[in-house]
Write an enzyme that holds these catalytic residues in place. Structure first.
Site, short mmCIF file in Angstrom:
data_model
loop_
_atom_site.label_atom_id
_atom_site.label_comp_id
_atom_site.label_asym_id
_atom_site.label_seq_id
_atom_site.Cartn_x
_atom_site.Cartn_y
_atom_site.Cartn_z
N ASP A 106 0.84 -1.20 0.00
CA ASP A 106 0.00 0.00 0.00
C ASP A 106 0.88 1.25 0.00
OD1 ASP A 106 0.85 -0.18 2.59
OD2 ASP A 106 -1.13 -0.02 3.51
N SER A 107 2.20 1.07 0.01
CA SER A 107 3.12 2.19 -0.23
C SER A 107 2.83 2.82 -1.58
CB SER A 107 4.57 1.71 -0.16
OG SER A 107 4.78 0.60 -1.01
N ASP B 48 -0.91 -6.19 0.05
CA ASP B 48 -1.36 -5.59 1.31
C ASP B 48 -2.87 -5.48 1.37
OD1 ASP B 48 0.80 -5.00 2.96
OD2 ASP B 48 1.28 -3.15 1.88
N GLU C 136 9.17 -3.95 10.40
CA GLU C 136 9.59 -2.66 9.82
C GLU C 136 10.16 -1.76 10.92
OE1 GLU C 136 6.79 -0.80 7.18
OE2 GLU C 136 7.94 1.05 7.08
O1 KIV Z 1 3.56 -1.06 1.64
C1 KIV Z 1 4.74 -1.41 1.60
O2 KIV Z 1 5.48 -1.17 0.65
C2 KIV Z 1 5.27 -2.16 2.74
C3 KIV Z 1 6.76 -2.29 2.80
C4 KIV Z 1 7.32 -1.03 3.36
C5 KIV Z 1 7.20 -3.46 3.54
O3 KIV Z 1 4.56 -2.60 3.59
#
Ligand code: KIV
Length: 276
Positions: free
Chosen positions: A56-57, A95, A193
């Protein structure tokens, strides 16, 4: 009937949870990157990443938000489906975005969407004691689950910022117990994290399931970074765990390969990427 995937390219059989468990047992590091579209997915696969996360980044690096909070289930399904078209070998994780798992039933319905519409093979959710029942429910419905501990970006408005977690003895003890409980509830993988190296090591050694770290020190079973950070696309202040491989590589595929090789060789993360 059960072998068609493996026969697609028998020299590079698809990575499964069993592959990742064996890698943990053999001490072979798991290299993982985030990805958000089909073109980059082809390159990440070619670079030999073992695990790909549609994170979700994407809310920050694709959509330009300050946090991951605005990301919706429809956004996740759209990007996951695109990535799944470009991948052959890596295991595909996606995610569950903010507020998409408030109850067991909603978590199950949204996990099914990520798998059936998006092509995900394992779902990840930001976890703590309140998610134990959800993880157990998903596990009993044959959903592979990764529990995300440490810095949880979806909670940033509640916790007050992107900060290293688990620094006090109490917080570290609670996180270790959380990880043990989540594994017992059926989590197939843990992602840590932004935590101190010593805690990353303790949790990794306490668990049977693979542990992937981002800013969690060199002792986790694998490492993950946001693809755009590895490619030097992200601007502004970078977290200390970021490794920009583009500076030396010169092209996208070489940069991704360098990241994978650095993880496999144990040269990433170096002490300057880690937290005490
Ligand atoms: O959303 C994402 O990219 C993540 C990473 C930072 C592990 O959860």
């Amino acid at each position: 009937m059960y072998t068609h995937l493996q026969l697609r390219d028998s020299a590079r059989p698809p990575v499964s949870l069993a592959t990742l468990h064996k890698m943990k047992a053999d001490g072979e590091k798991i290299a993982s990157l985030t990805c958000y579209d089909a073109s980059f997915a082809v390159l990440v696969d070619e670079a030999d990443a073992d695990l790909v996360l549609v994170g979700d980044s994407l809310g920050m690096v694709i959509q330009g938000h300050d946090t991951t909070v605005p990301v919706t289930m429809d956004d996740m399904v759209y990007h996951c489906r695109a990535v799944s078209r470009g991948l052959h070998r890596p295991l595909l994780m996606a995610d569950l975005p903010f507020a998409s798992y408030p109850t067991k039933d909603i978590a199950l319905a949204n996990s099914v969407r990520l798998m059936q519409e998006g092509g995900a093979e394992i779902v990840k959710l930001e976890s703590g004691p309140s998610q134990l029942e959800i993880v157990e429910f998903l596990a009993t419905h044959d959903i592979a689950v990764c529990a995300h501990l440490g810095l949880k970006p979806q909670s940033v408005h509640k916790t007050g910022g992107f900060r290293v977690q688990g620094r006090s003895d109490d917080a570290a003890e609670r996180m270790l117990q959380n990880a043990i409980d989540l594994e017992a509830a059926g989590a197939d993988m843990i992602l840590l994290e932004c935590i101190p190296t010593s805690l990353g090591q303790k949790i990794t050694e306490a668990l049977r399931v693979p542990v992937i770290g981002i800013g969690a020190g060199p002792h986790t079973d694998g490492q993950i970074l946001v693809l755009y950070d590895v490619l030097g696309i992200t601007t502004g202040r970078q977290p200390r765990f970021v490794l920009n491989c583009m500076a030396e590589a010169g092209d996208n595929l070489t940069a991704m390969r360098q990241f994978v090789q650095a993880v496999k060789a144990g040269s990433y993360p170096a002490p300057e990427h880690c937290f005490d």
